[in-house]
Enzyme design. Sequence first.
Site, short mmCIF file in Angstrom:
data_model
loop_
_atom_site.label_atom_id
_atom_site.label_comp_id
_atom_site.label_asym_id
_atom_site.label_seq_id
_atom_site.Cartn_x
_atom_site.Cartn_y
_atom_site.Cartn_z
CG ASP A 1 -2.04 0.98 1.15
OD1 ASP A 1 -1.76 2.20 1.06
OD2 ASP A 1 -3.19 0.56 1.18
CG ASN B 1 -12.44 -1.07 4.03
OD1 ASN B 1 -12.62 -1.44 5.18
ND2 ASN B 1 -11.32 -0.47 3.64
N GLY C 1 -15.98 2.20 4.05
CA GLY C 1 -14.62 2.70 3.85
C GLY C 1 -13.98 2.30 2.53
CD GLN C 2 -15.36 -1.34 -2.28
OE1 GLN C 2 -16.42 -1.69 -1.79
NE2 GLN C 2 -14.87 -1.88 -3.39
CG HIS D 1 -9.16 -3.40 -2.13
ND1 HIS D 1 -10.28 -2.77 -2.65
CD2 HIS D 1 -8.76 -2.63 -1.10
CE1 HIS D 1 -10.52 -1.66 -1.97
NE2 HIS D 1 -9.62 -1.56 -1.01
CG HIS E 1 -6.77 -2.99 3.27
ND1 HIS E 1 -6.05 -1.86 2.91
CD2 HIS E 1 -8.01 -2.83 2.78
CE1 HIS E 1 -6.85 -1.05 2.23
NE2 HIS E 1 -8.05 -1.62 2.15
#
Length: 113
Positions: free
Chosen positions: A30, A86, A92-93, A99, A101
């Site tokens: 990230d 998310n 929170g996307q 994806h 995290h």
Amino acid sequence: MPENIFQKIISREIPADIIYEDDLCLAFRDVSPQAPTHVLIIPKKPIKSIDQVADEDVELMGHLWLTIRNLANELKLEKGYRVVANCGWDGGQTVDHLHFHLLGGRLLSWPPG
């Protein structure tokens, strides 16, 4: 689904610090890490979010989870780690591409946010 930053990373239009790739998925660090280890794992298939995962994606989803487990082992996150997905704006996307995290390398507090 309109092209987004993750699809551009998959197609190599945008550079990323890729740490794993196979026919089904890609993992990269990230650019704004929230922990010492912060890796994003994405399917190459364009799926908008968890809500858009289809029944026929069962093998892909299993593959993603096994990839996450293997990356956690390779990244030596033996003390523990967190996996976050998310879903939707309120969840929170910020990128419309499924994806996960993978976060670790420090004590992670709860609740997360």
